[in-house]
Design an enzyme around this catalytic site. Sequence first.
Site, PDB file in Angstrom:
ATOM      1  N   ASP A  45       0.866  -1.164   0.000  1.00 16.00           N
ATOM      2  CA  ASP A  45       0.000   0.000   0.000  1.00 16.00           C
ATOM      3  C   ASP A  45       0.911   1.224   0.000  1.00 16.00           C
ATOM      4  O   ASP A  45       1.725   1.395   0.907  1.00 16.00           O
ATOM      5  CB  ASP A  45      -0.846  -0.036   1.284  1.00 16.00           C
ATOM      6  CG  ASP A  45      -1.868   1.072   1.293  1.00 16.00           C
ATOM      7  OD1 ASP A  45      -1.625   2.080   0.602  1.00 16.00           O
ATOM      8  OD2 ASP A  45      -2.875   0.922   1.986  1.00 16.00           O
ATOM      9  N   TRP A 193      40.523  17.937 -20.186  1.00 17.62           N
ATOM     10  CA  TRP A 193      40.966  17.781 -21.567  1.00 17.62           C
ATOM     11  C   TRP A 193      42.076  16.717 -21.609  1.00 17.62           C
ATOM     12  O   TRP A 193      42.969  16.702 -20.754  1.00 17.62           O
ATOM     13  CB  TRP A 193      41.516  19.110 -22.115  1.00 17.62           C
ATOM     14  CG  TRP A 193      42.105  18.930 -23.469  1.00 17.62           C
ATOM     15  CD1 TRP A 193      41.424  18.771 -24.640  1.00 17.62           C
ATOM     16  CD2 TRP A 193      43.494  18.827 -23.786  1.00 17.62           C
ATOM     17  NE1 TRP A 193      42.304  18.575 -25.673  1.00 17.62           N
ATOM     18  CE2 TRP A 193      43.592  18.610 -25.180  1.00 17.62           C
ATOM     19  CE3 TRP A 193      44.666  18.897 -23.030  1.00 17.62           C
ATOM     20  CZ2 TRP A 193      44.806  18.463 -25.840  1.00 17.62           C
ATOM     21  CZ3 TRP A 193      45.884  18.746 -23.683  1.00 17.62           C
ATOM     22  CH2 TRP A 193      45.948  18.537 -25.081  1.00 17.62           C
ATOM     23  N   ASP A 361      41.445  20.716 -39.432  1.00 16.56           N
ATOM     24  CA  ASP A 361      41.474  22.179 -39.309  1.00 16.56           C
ATOM     25  C   ASP A 361      42.538  22.801 -40.226  1.00 16.56           C
ATOM     26  O   ASP A 361      43.577  22.192 -40.476  1.00 16.56           O
ATOM     27  CB  ASP A 361      41.807  22.492 -37.839  1.00 16.56           C
ATOM     28  CG  ASP A 361      41.488  23.915 -37.462  1.00 16.56           C
ATOM     29  OD1 ASP A 361      41.117  24.699 -38.347  1.00 16.56           O
ATOM     30  OD2 ASP A 361      41.600  24.229 -36.264  1.00 16.56           O
ATOM     31  N   ARG A 437      40.468  29.611 -26.616  1.00 16.24           N
ATOM     32  CA  ARG A 437      41.199  29.224 -27.828  1.00 16.24           C
ATOM     33  C   ARG A 437      41.080  30.327 -28.900  1.00 16.24           C
ATOM     34  O   ARG A 437      40.838  30.056 -30.066  1.00 16.24           O
ATOM     35  CB  ARG A 437      40.692  27.896 -28.392  1.00 16.24           C
ATOM     36  CG  ARG A 437      41.755  27.181 -29.212  1.00 16.24           C
ATOM     37  CD  ARG A 437      41.204  26.076 -30.073  1.00 16.24           C
ATOM     38  NE  ARG A 437      42.285  25.318 -30.670  1.00 16.24           N
ATOM     39  CZ  ARG A 437      42.174  24.571 -31.756  1.00 16.24           C
ATOM     40  NH1 ARG A 437      41.026  24.444 -32.362  1.00 16.24           N
ATOM     41  NH2 ARG A 437      43.200  23.913 -32.239  1.00 16.24           N
ATOM     42  N   TRP A 471      32.646  17.359 -36.834  1.00 15.31           N
ATOM     43  CA  TRP A 471      31.994  18.568 -36.303  1.00 15.31           C
ATOM     44  C   TRP A 471      32.625  18.875 -34.946  1.00 15.31           C
ATOM     45  O   TRP A 471      32.313  18.226 -33.953  1.00 15.31           O
ATOM     46  CB  TRP A 471      30.492  18.292 -36.162  1.00 15.31           C
ATOM     47  CG  TRP A 471      29.678  19.448 -35.667  1.00 15.31           C
ATOM     48  CD1 TRP A 471      29.794  20.080 -34.475  1.00 15.31           C
ATOM     49  CD2 TRP A 471      28.606  20.095 -36.352  1.00 15.31           C
ATOM     50  NE1 TRP A 471      28.864  21.088 -34.378  1.00 15.31           N
ATOM     51  CE2 TRP A 471      28.109  21.115 -35.517  1.00 15.31           C
ATOM     52  CE3 TRP A 471      27.996  19.906 -37.604  1.00 15.31           C
ATOM     53  CZ2 TRP A 471      27.053  21.940 -35.869  1.00 15.31           C
ATOM     54  CZ3 TRP A 471      26.931  20.725 -37.950  1.00 15.31           C
ATOM     55  CH2 TRP A 471      26.466  21.725 -37.095  1.00 15.31           C
ATOM     56  N   ASP A 472      33.499  19.856 -34.931  1.00 13.84           N
ATOM     57  CA  ASP A 472      34.280  20.149 -33.722  1.00 13.84           C
ATOM     58  C   ASP A 472      33.639  21.289 -32.928  1.00 13.84           C
ATOM     59  O   ASP A 472      32.814  22.054 -33.446  1.00 13.84           O
ATOM     60  CB  ASP A 472      35.710  20.522 -34.157  1.00 13.84           C
ATOM     61  CG  ASP A 472      36.749  20.242 -33.083  1.00 13.84           C
ATOM     62  OD1 ASP A 472      36.367  19.962 -31.938  1.00 13.84           O
ATOM     63  OD2 ASP A 472      37.955  20.319 -33.409  1.00 13.84           O
ATOM     64  N   MET A 473      34.013  21.433 -31.682  1.00 13.88           N
ATOM     65  CA  MET A 473      33.520  22.523 -30.816  1.00 13.88           C
ATOM     66  C   MET A 473      34.536  22.675 -29.690  1.00 13.88           C
ATOM     67  O   MET A 473      34.650  21.800 -28.859  1.00 13.88           O
ATOM     68  CB  MET A 473      32.153  22.120 -30.251  1.00 13.88           C
ATOM     69  CG  MET A 473      31.326  23.238 -29.679  1.00 13.88           C
ATOM     70  SD  MET A 473      31.834  23.821 -28.070  1.00 13.88           S
ATOM     71  CE  MET A 473      31.218  22.565 -26.983  1.00 13.88           C
ATOM     72  N   ASN A 474      35.271  23.785 -29.722  1.00 18.12           N
ATOM     73  CA  ASN A 474      36.486  23.833 -28.908  1.00 18.12           C
ATOM     74  C   ASN A 474      36.538  24.848 -27.786  1.00 18.12           C
ATOM     75  O   ASN A 474      37.631  25.218 -27.363  1.00 18.12           O
ATOM     76  CB  ASN A 474      37.693  24.064 -29.828  1.00 18.12           C
ATOM     77  CG  ASN A 474      38.068  22.798 -30.568  1.00 18.12           C
ATOM     78  OD1 ASN A 474      38.260  21.761 -29.947  1.00 18.12           O
ATOM     79  ND2 ASN A 474      38.124  22.874 -31.868  1.00 18.12           N
ATOM     80  N   CYS A 520      32.932  16.055 -32.084  1.00 17.94           N
ATOM     81  CA  CYS A 520      34.218  16.298 -31.426  1.00 17.94           C
ATOM     82  C   CYS A 520      34.045  17.569 -30.614  1.00 17.94           C
ATOM     83  O   CYS A 520      33.338  18.478 -31.027  1.00 17.94           O
ATOM     84  CB  CYS A 520      35.304  16.474 -32.503  1.00 17.94           C
ATOM     85  SG  CYS A 520      36.924  16.883 -31.831  1.00 17.94           S
ATOM     86  N   ASP A 542      41.339  13.933 -27.409  1.00 21.02           N
ATOM     87  CA  ASP A 542      42.502  14.389 -28.176  1.00 21.02           C
ATOM     88  C   ASP A 542      43.743  13.605 -27.793  1.00 21.02           C
ATOM     89  O   ASP A 542      44.769  13.701 -28.452  1.00 21.02           O
ATOM     90  CB  ASP A 542      42.769  15.874 -27.888  1.00 21.02           C
ATOM     91  CG  ASP A 542      41.984  16.756 -28.841  1.00 21.02           C
ATOM     92  OD1 ASP A 542      41.322  16.219 -29.739  1.00 21.02           O
ATOM     93  OD2 ASP A 542      42.029  17.981 -28.672  1.00 21.02           O
TER      94      ASP A 542
HETATM   95  C1  DGJ Z   1      40.306  19.777 -31.489  1.00 21.23           C
HETATM   96  C2  DGJ Z   1      40.107  18.377 -31.951  1.00 21.23           C
HETATM   97  O1  DGJ Z   1      39.823  17.548 -30.879  1.00 21.23           O
HETATM   98  C3  DGJ Z   1      41.324  17.918 -32.732  1.00 21.23           C
HETATM   99  O2  DGJ Z   1      41.169  16.584 -33.119  1.00 21.23           O
HETATM  100  C4  DGJ Z   1      41.488  18.811 -33.929  1.00 21.23           C
HETATM  101  O3  DGJ Z   1      40.419  18.623 -34.806  1.00 21.23           O
HETATM  102  C5  DGJ Z   1      41.599  20.246 -33.491  1.00 21.23           C
HETATM  103  N1  DGJ Z   1      40.509  20.624 -32.636  1.00 21.23           N
HETATM  104  C6  DGJ Z   1      41.631  21.154 -34.673  1.00 21.23           C
HETATM  105  O4  DGJ Z   1      41.649  22.459 -34.309  1.00 21.23           O
END
Ligand code: DGJ
Length: 723
Positions: A45, A193, A361, A437, A471-474, A520, A542
């Site tokens: 219950d 990282w 890149d 960056r 497709w990266d994003m840093n 990425c 990386d």
């Molecule tokens: C970060 C990525 O993780 C790397 O493999 C490489 O693509 C660099 N950027 C390029 O600027």
Amino acid sequence: MVEILREKNLYHLRNDHISYVIGIMPDQQTAHIYLGRRLNRINADPVLRHHGSGDTKNFTVQNCGLDRLPQEYPAFGLGDQREGALSVENADGTVAVDLRFESAEITEGKPSLQGLPATFGDNCRTLRIACADPLTNVRVELLYTVFEDCDVIARSARIINNGASRIRLNKAMSVSMDLPDDKWDLITLNGAWARERTAYRRPLMPGIQGVSTQCGASGLQQSPFIALARPRTDEQAGETIGMALVYSGNFAAQASVYQYHAPRVMLGINGADFSWLLEPGEAFQTPEAVIVYTNQGLGDMSRQFHSLWEKHLLPQRWVHRHRPVLLNSWEAAYFAFDEEKLLGIAKSAAEAGVELFVMDDGWFGRRDDDTTSLGDWTVDRKKLPSGLAHLADGVRALGLQFGIWMEPEMISPDSDLYRQHPDWAIHIAGRTPITGRNQLVLDLSREDVQQFMYQAVADTLKESGASYLKWDMNRNFSNIGSAALPAERQKELPHRYILGLYAVMDRLVRDFPDVLFEGCASGGGRFDPGMLYYVPQFWCSDNTDALCRCQIQYGTSYFLPASTMGSHLSAVPNHQTGRVTPIETRFAVALGGCFGYELDPRALTEAEREAMKTQVRYAIRTETTRLGGRFYRLLSPFEGNATAWIAVSKDKHSAVFTYVRAEALANEPSALVKLQGLDPDLRYQAEETGEIFGGDELMYSGLLCAVRQGDASSLLLTLKAVD
Ligand code: DGJ
């Protein structure tokens, strides 16, 4: 799969292995009753389940009753002293919402979630529980889906403002569960990282513990995943609850232990610095959270996740499709290349049997380093004078597919795009933009920016005919402001950003169904189930050092399958650690994911180039087992000097076993590793040595892993059933 016990006010979701039970209390509050092994019948219950002394039969919210009730979606403001899953600021400025059960509905299958990635499928059933506040008419719909083929419950919440005035959500989690006891260890994946997803395990303690992010992405330092495991749970046995969020932005995943030693587990968008205005008639959809339950240990928890994503989340056209063995130009050339150099690398890769060449890149604008040109997606004629299509055709003429790198969400202050549209960057007017960056983040809450981003990617894909896009994003967010949002909606920006990102990705993957997208984010900085709804694979880190990758891939496997991990063999000394590891070990470890290369093959010795040919053939030949099989963790690099895992094909007829011993020891003890997942009644032959073993022998007695002298030695065995 969903049973309603009306006389007891209970809702019971179950499949062959697990049950999830929700109770409706006399005051119409929704109570959490049970998550665990399948129950055949329920006599409990729900009224008797709350904590504290006193009259257990007559539960009431009076006298702060909610503080003692295990709940399903607790809201702040009505006497529950614990952190709530929902916080609603009403038109009069008060913060309170009183959710009373109104109705329940069961549907076949699973509805999609507007604007958000979510699991899908036919062999599942969904329970929708609707609750509402009688005073303000705020309505909450809780969705619960139970799958027939995975031991998983998927949950989400939709908050609808049915009132006459606007309200503000200060917090709206995807899932909350109050468990009955705190005898659990908490497992999280934390990192940095190049050191992503180390598994940490510690006992639950009173107070709040967990992981969260405010960096704009799921992030490098934490993953949207937590697990609770009984203290004795190991890889093969023991109760475990794993939870993950299908989301790529700011999240919180926490387990809080309160006065009755009862943890409240919550996952969802991070409520810190979040708010969302809801006008009358508007709704807010939370991302989806998934809950795995097993009593067969951490290994089974992971395999349940893997199988859920493969069957119910990943882009289905890629799940069983061959992933080309690629060579990526980044560590081979960085920004310093021209057409001749790239074609030279590609030619050498083609000779080794590589199938896809990826230009990373540095190909656009005036990008000779990372200080410039993001947003200016036109080819740099100094490097590639004959254009993108010419290079791509040249690569294809070598018998390779062509792939390309972009970082579409970013803008360099030194770019024509920024000079034309400084307002397109996320920024706070009057404050100096803070770069990361050397770049800023595009404001994807804006439709004009979304359209620009779509067009830039679509044009690049069309011009180059690329069949792969990295497709990266840093960078993370800072100075979080949008020129397009009014002051009262600025805190919506991080979530609006993710919705904008998902909208563009959705369009792109629909318009370019044959392009393989690899995600990425400085490596694995946004490697989460939300992204995996769009991209079938993600650059895991990386860091390509084989020993570091043992840890990173092992940790990642807690909730993500090998088929999603980009994993490349790179040159030595390794560019991130300076370590020199044997090529066999680099190969064996890179086989733990979507295999490729991150080097200039022309710099290899003749013997290594020959070895490369064999490696590529082996990677292709074993792909179905490695990426499509079941994954078992055998020895943890977080606990000792060796790592071992095995991927076993679903029919158990083949397996790929990997063993890596990190530091060489003199007078080494023998390493007998017990394999898992094989058929005990079958005999297996090791392709490399010709030896034959019984499946039972390999699993119960173990395999002797003798490796060569020297650090980072390894053993790679391919097992084939011979009976
Ligand atoms: C970060 C990525 O993780 C790397 O493999 C490489 O693509 C660099 N950027 C390029 O600027």
